[in-house]
Design a protein around this motif. Structure first.
Motif, PDB file in Angstrom:
ATOM      1  N   LEU A 133       0.825  -1.210   0.000  1.00 49.53           N
ATOM      2  CA  LEU A 133       0.000   0.000   0.000  1.00 49.53           C
ATOM      3  C   LEU A 133       0.860   1.260   0.000  1.00 49.53           C
ATOM      4  CD1 LEU A 133      -2.689  -1.159   2.571  1.00 49.53           C
ATOM      5  CD2 LEU A 133      -2.991  -0.913   0.112  1.00 49.53           C
ATOM      6  N   GLU A 134       1.946   1.235   0.761  1.00 45.60           N
ATOM      7  CA  GLU A 134       2.840   2.390   0.817  1.00 45.60           C
ATOM      8  C   GLU A 134       3.498   2.663  -0.527  1.00 45.60           C
ATOM      9  OE1 GLU A 134       3.378   4.607   2.981  1.00 45.60           O
ATOM     10  OE2 GLU A 134       2.546   3.837   4.843  1.00 45.60           O
ATOM     11  N   ASN A 135       3.685   1.618  -1.322  1.00 42.39           N
ATOM     12  CA  ASN A 135       4.335   1.780  -2.622  1.00 42.39           C
ATOM     13  C   ASN A 135       3.357   2.053  -3.756  1.00 42.39           C
ATOM     14  OD1 ASN A 135       7.455   1.263  -2.638  1.00 42.39           O
ATOM     15  ND2 ASN A 135       6.634  -0.153  -1.121  1.00 42.39           N
ATOM     16  N   GLY A 136       2.070   2.209  -3.405  1.00 43.44           N
ATOM     17  CA  GLY A 136       1.107   2.644  -4.410  1.00 43.44           C
ATOM     18  C   GLY A 136       0.057   1.650  -4.837  1.00 43.44           C
ATOM     19  N   ALA A 137       0.016   0.466  -4.195  1.00 44.84           N
ATOM     20  CA  ALA A 137      -0.972  -0.538  -4.583  1.00 44.84           C
ATOM     21  C   ALA A 137      -2.368  -0.169  -4.082  1.00 44.84           C
ATOM     22  CB  ALA A 137      -0.575  -1.902  -4.029  1.00 44.84           C
ATOM     23  N   ASP A 138      -3.378  -0.735  -4.719  1.00 40.15           N
ATOM     24  CA  ASP A 138      -4.765  -0.511  -4.314  1.00 40.15           C
ATOM     25  C   ASP A 138      -5.305  -1.644  -3.456  1.00 40.15           C
ATOM     26  OD1 ASP A 138      -5.750   1.995  -5.889  1.00 40.15           O
ATOM     27  OD2 ASP A 138      -4.624   0.824  -7.346  1.00 40.15           O
ATOM     28  N   ASP A 139      -4.706  -2.825  -3.576  1.00 42.33           N
ATOM     29  CA  ASP A 139      -5.182  -3.967  -2.795  1.00 42.33           C
ATOM     30  C   ASP A 139      -4.083  -5.017  -2.763  1.00 42.33           C
ATOM     31  OD1 ASP A 139      -6.792  -5.571  -1.268  1.00 42.33           O
ATOM     32  OD2 ASP A 139      -8.491  -5.542  -2.650  1.00 42.33           O
ATOM     33  N   TYR A 140      -4.237  -5.998  -1.866  1.00 45.17           N
ATOM     34  CA  TYR A 140      -3.235  -7.042  -1.673  1.00 45.17           C
ATOM     35  C   TYR A 140      -3.962  -8.361  -1.450  1.00 45.17           C
ATOM     36  CZ  TYR A 140       1.126  -9.133   0.137  1.00 45.17           C
ATOM     37  OH  TYR A 140       2.249  -9.894   0.326  1.00 45.17           O
ATOM     38  N   ILE A 141      -3.613  -9.371  -2.254  1.00 43.69           N
ATOM     39  CA  ILE A 141      -4.243 -10.683  -2.161  1.00 43.69           C
ATOM     40  C   ILE A 141      -3.173 -11.706  -1.831  1.00 43.69           C
ATOM     41  CG2 ILE A 141      -5.672 -12.382  -3.336  1.00 43.69           C
ATOM     42  CD1 ILE A 141      -6.443 -10.137  -5.319  1.00 43.69           C
ATOM     43  N   ALA A 142      -3.338 -12.407  -0.714  1.00 37.14           N
ATOM     44  CA  ALA A 142      -2.348 -13.394  -0.288  1.00 37.14           C
ATOM     45  C   ALA A 142      -2.608 -14.747  -0.959  1.00 37.14           C
ATOM     46  CB  ALA A 142      -2.365 -13.547   1.227  1.00 37.14           C
ATOM     47  N   LYS A 143      -1.513 -15.415  -1.346  1.00 38.88           N
ATOM     48  CA  LYS A 143      -1.592 -16.779  -1.872  1.00 38.88           C
ATOM     49  C   LYS A 143      -1.600 -17.768  -0.703  1.00 38.88           C
ATOM     50  CE  LYS A 143       1.308 -15.608  -5.885  1.00 38.88           C
ATOM     51  NZ  LYS A 143       2.610 -15.898  -6.551  1.00 38.88           N
ATOM     52  N   PRO A 144      -2.243 -18.924  -0.844  1.00 36.51           N
ATOM     53  CA  PRO A 144      -3.079 -19.305  -1.988  1.00 36.51           C
ATOM     54  C   PRO A 144      -4.409 -18.563  -1.958  1.00 36.51           C
ATOM     55  CG  PRO A 144      -3.195 -20.982  -0.294  1.00 36.51           C
ATOM     56  CD  PRO A 144      -2.175 -19.981   0.186  1.00 36.51           C
ATOM     57  N   PHE A 145      -4.947 -18.286  -3.121  1.00 40.64           N
ATOM     58  CA  PHE A 145      -6.180 -17.523  -3.177  1.00 40.64           C
ATOM     59  C   PHE A 145      -7.234 -18.257  -3.997  1.00 40.64           C
ATOM     60  CE2 PHE A 145      -3.069 -15.732  -6.232  1.00 40.64           C
ATOM     61  CZ  PHE A 145      -3.641 -16.200  -7.413  1.00 40.64           C
ATOM     62  N   ASP A 146      -8.468 -17.834  -3.827  1.00 43.40           N
ATOM     63  CA  ASP A 146      -9.579 -18.350  -4.613  1.00 43.40           C
ATOM     64  C   ASP A 146      -9.687 -17.495  -5.874  1.00 43.40           C
ATOM     65  OD1 ASP A 146     -12.394 -18.468  -5.600  1.00 43.40           O
ATOM     66  OD2 ASP A 146     -12.617 -19.872  -3.932  1.00 43.40           O
ATOM     67  N   TYR A 147      -9.709 -18.126  -7.029  1.00 40.40           N
ATOM     68  CA  TYR A 147      -9.748 -17.378  -8.288  1.00 40.40           C
ATOM     69  C   TYR A 147     -10.997 -16.515  -8.399  1.00 40.40           C
ATOM     70  CZ  TYR A 147      -5.722 -19.984 -10.001  1.00 40.40           C
ATOM     71  OH  TYR A 147      -4.461 -20.489 -10.160  1.00 40.40           O
ATOM     72  N   GLU A 148     -12.091 -16.976  -7.825  1.00 42.18           N
ATOM     73  CA  GLU A 148     -13.320 -16.178  -7.866  1.00 42.18           C
ATOM     74  C   GLU A 148     -13.160 -14.895  -7.057  1.00 42.18           C
ATOM     75  OE1 GLU A 148     -15.855 -16.672  -9.696  1.00 42.18           O
ATOM     76  OE2 GLU A 148     -15.422 -18.683 -10.431  1.00 42.18           O
ATOM     77  N   VAL A 149     -12.422 -14.979  -5.952  1.00 41.04           N
ATOM     78  CA  VAL A 149     -12.180 -13.787  -5.146  1.00 41.04           C
ATOM     79  C   VAL A 149     -11.305 -12.799  -5.919  1.00 41.04           C
ATOM     80  CG1 VAL A 149     -11.060 -12.901  -3.059  1.00 41.04           C
ATOM     81  CG2 VAL A 149     -12.454 -14.971  -2.941  1.00 41.04           C
ATOM     82  N   VAL A 150     -10.279 -13.321  -6.590  1.00 41.47           N
ATOM     83  CA  VAL A 150      -9.409 -12.459  -7.397  1.00 41.47           C
ATOM     84  C   VAL A 150     -10.226 -11.746  -8.464  1.00 41.47           C
ATOM     85  CG1 VAL A 150      -7.464 -12.394  -9.011  1.00 41.47           C
ATOM     86  CG2 VAL A 150      -7.358 -13.858  -6.999  1.00 41.47           C
ATOM     87  N   MET A 151     -11.096 -12.470  -9.140  1.00 41.68           N
ATOM     88  CA  MET A 151     -11.900 -11.858 -10.190  1.00 41.68           C
ATOM     89  C   MET A 151     -12.866 -10.827  -9.624  1.00 41.68           C
ATOM     90  SD  MET A 151     -10.490 -13.145 -12.718  1.00 41.68           S
ATOM     91  CE  MET A 151     -11.468 -12.078 -13.772  1.00 41.68           C
ATOM     92  N   ALA A 152     -13.420 -11.109  -8.445  1.00 35.70           N
ATOM     93  CA  ALA A 152     -14.332 -10.146  -7.817  1.00 35.70           C
ATOM     94  C   ALA A 152     -13.606  -8.854  -7.480  1.00 35.70           C
ATOM     95  CB  ALA A 152     -14.947 -10.752  -6.557  1.00 35.70           C
ATOM     96  N   LYS A 153     -12.380  -8.976  -6.992  1.00 36.86           N
ATOM     97  CA  LYS A 153     -11.591  -7.789  -6.660  1.00 36.86           C
ATOM     98  C   LYS A 153     -11.202  -7.019  -7.924  1.00 36.86           C
ATOM     99  CE  LYS A 153      -9.681  -9.311  -2.216  1.00 36.86           C
ATOM    100  NZ  LYS A 153      -9.902  -8.097  -1.428  1.00 36.86           N
ATOM    101  N   ILE A 154     -10.852  -7.741  -8.978  1.00 37.82           N
ATOM    102  CA  ILE A 154     -10.526  -7.086 -10.245  1.00 37.82           C
ATOM    103  C   ILE A 154     -11.737  -6.323 -10.772  1.00 37.82           C
ATOM    104  CG2 ILE A 154     -10.069  -7.548 -12.690  1.00 37.82           C
ATOM    105  CD1 ILE A 154      -8.169  -9.771 -11.779  1.00 37.82           C
ATOM    106  N   LYS A 155     -12.887  -6.981 -10.757  1.00 34.02           N
ATOM    107  CA  LYS A 155     -14.119  -6.345 -11.238  1.00 34.02           C
ATOM    108  C   LYS A 155     -14.439  -5.098 -10.426  1.00 34.02           C
ATOM    109  CE  LYS A 155     -19.000  -7.377 -12.148  1.00 34.02           C
ATOM    110  NZ  LYS A 155     -20.063  -8.418 -12.058  1.00 34.02           N
ATOM    111  N   SER A 156     -14.269  -5.181  -9.114  1.00 36.70           N
ATOM    112  CA  SER A 156     -14.556  -4.041  -8.247  1.00 36.70           C
ATOM    113  C   SER A 156     -13.627  -2.872  -8.545  1.00 36.70           C
ATOM    114  CB  SER A 156     -14.419  -4.460  -6.781  1.00 36.70           C
ATOM    115  OG  SER A 156     -14.566  -3.358  -5.922  1.00 36.70           O
ATOM    116  N   GLN A 157     -12.337  -3.165  -8.695  1.00 37.38           N
ATOM    117  CA  GLN A 157     -11.367  -2.106  -8.973  1.00 37.38           C
ATOM    118  C   GLN A 157     -11.633  -1.446 -10.330  1.00 37.38           C
ATOM    119  OE1 GLN A 157      -9.083  -0.732  -7.096  1.00 37.38           O
ATOM    120  NE2 GLN A 157      -9.208  -2.118  -5.349  1.00 37.38           N
ATOM    121  N   LEU A 158     -11.956  -2.230 -11.326  1.00 33.21           N
ATOM    122  CA  LEU A 158     -12.247  -1.679 -12.649  1.00 33.21           C
ATOM    123  C   LEU A 158     -13.516  -0.832 -12.621  1.00 33.21           C
ATOM    124  CD1 LEU A 158     -11.419  -4.774 -14.895  1.00 33.21           C
ATOM    125  CD2 LEU A 158     -10.133  -2.626 -14.766  1.00 33.21           C
ATOM    126  N   ARG A 159     -14.504  -1.275 -11.867  1.00 39.24           N
ATOM    127  CA  ARG A 159     -15.751  -0.512 -11.760  1.00 39.24           C
ATOM    128  C   ARG A 159     -15.494   0.839 -11.105  1.00 39.24           C
ATOM    129  NH1 ARG A 159     -18.637  -4.235  -9.767  1.00 39.24           N
ATOM    130  NH2 ARG A 159     -18.448  -3.728  -7.555  1.00 39.24           N
TER     131      ARG A 159
END
Length: 233
Positions: free
Chosen positions: A91-117
């Motif tokens: 976050l300090e280096n400019g990111a909008d969100d952080y997803i820890a591995k291992p992750f659920d692909y559906e969660v990743v897509m939901a976060k991508i969709k939210s950020q794009l919206r």
């Protein structure tokens, strides 16, 4: 069609992410030469970047800073490092969100969709530039800039959203739940500590403008921006 750049050195994972994104109708491209991340970014000009921390040559924090010199597009970190400090550094280096591995692909897509919206869709700013003003403090959400008495500082996308909410609710308490909902679109898996990190960053940015102790923590309730700085004449 939104374009996404994947910066991940695990080839199998990068291919899986790319397939998932294309399944959802996104145009996805994975970096192949990790010493040419910026060149690839400039060629593709993606709408969003998915960025790993552990990369050959330079780490993801470095590339995040480089991207932020030329773009305000959403950047989501994905990493096996799941500690609090890693998330804070992202976050300090400019990111909008952080997803820890291992992750659920559906969660990743939901976060991508939210950020794009938020960045380009139904929640995106209108083409006419908006200005939010509070006692001489001026926020330019589209520019990601905050100014006071002729001095200007840059904000990240999340910092700008947070500052806008606080300024529009000046002198009123804004609850943590309300901020979490507005900043992360009601995503259920957002770490509560993420809000703490962004609040700390806002306090630091206000301090750079000479504003001290204006952002108050109201125990058990939320936060309040108190316009204690001197107003413009």
């Amino acid at each position: 069609m939104s374009s996404i750049l994947i910066v991940e050195d695990d080839l199998k994972l990068a291919q899986l992410l790319q397939s998932y994104m294309e399944k959802y109708g996104y145009q996805a491209e994975a970096v192949r030469e990790f010493d040419r991340v910026m060149e690839t970014f400039q060629d593709i000009r993606p709408d969003l970047v998915l960025l790993d921390v552990n990369l050959p040559r330079y780490d993801g924090y470095y590339w995040c800073r480089q991207i932020r010199t030329v773009s305000t597009c959403p950047i989501l970190f994905i990493s096996a490092r799941d500690g609090k400090m890693e998330q804070i550094m992202a976050l300090e280096n400019g990111a909008d969100d952080y997803i820890a591995k291992p992750f659920d692909y559906e969660v990743v897509m939901a976060k991508i969709k939210s950020q794009l919206r938020r960045a380009y869709g139904s929640y995106a700013p209108s083409k006419r530039e908006r200005i939010v003003e509070c006692s001489g403090l001026v926020l330019y959400p589209e520019r990601l800039e905050l100014t006071l008495s002729g001095k200007t500082i840059d904000l990240s996308h999340k910092e700008s959203l947070l500052m806008e909410i606080l300024m529009e609710s000046s002198s009123k308490v804004v609850s943590r739940d309300w901020l979490l909902d507005k900043l992360w679109d009601g995503e259920p898996l957002v770490d509560d500590n993420t809000l703490n990190v962004n609040i700390t960053r806002i306090r630091k940015k206000l301090s750079e403008l000479g504003i001290e102790e204006a952002l108050e923590t109201v125990r058990g309730a939320g936060y309040k921006l108190r316009p204690c700085w001197r107003e413009e004449p």
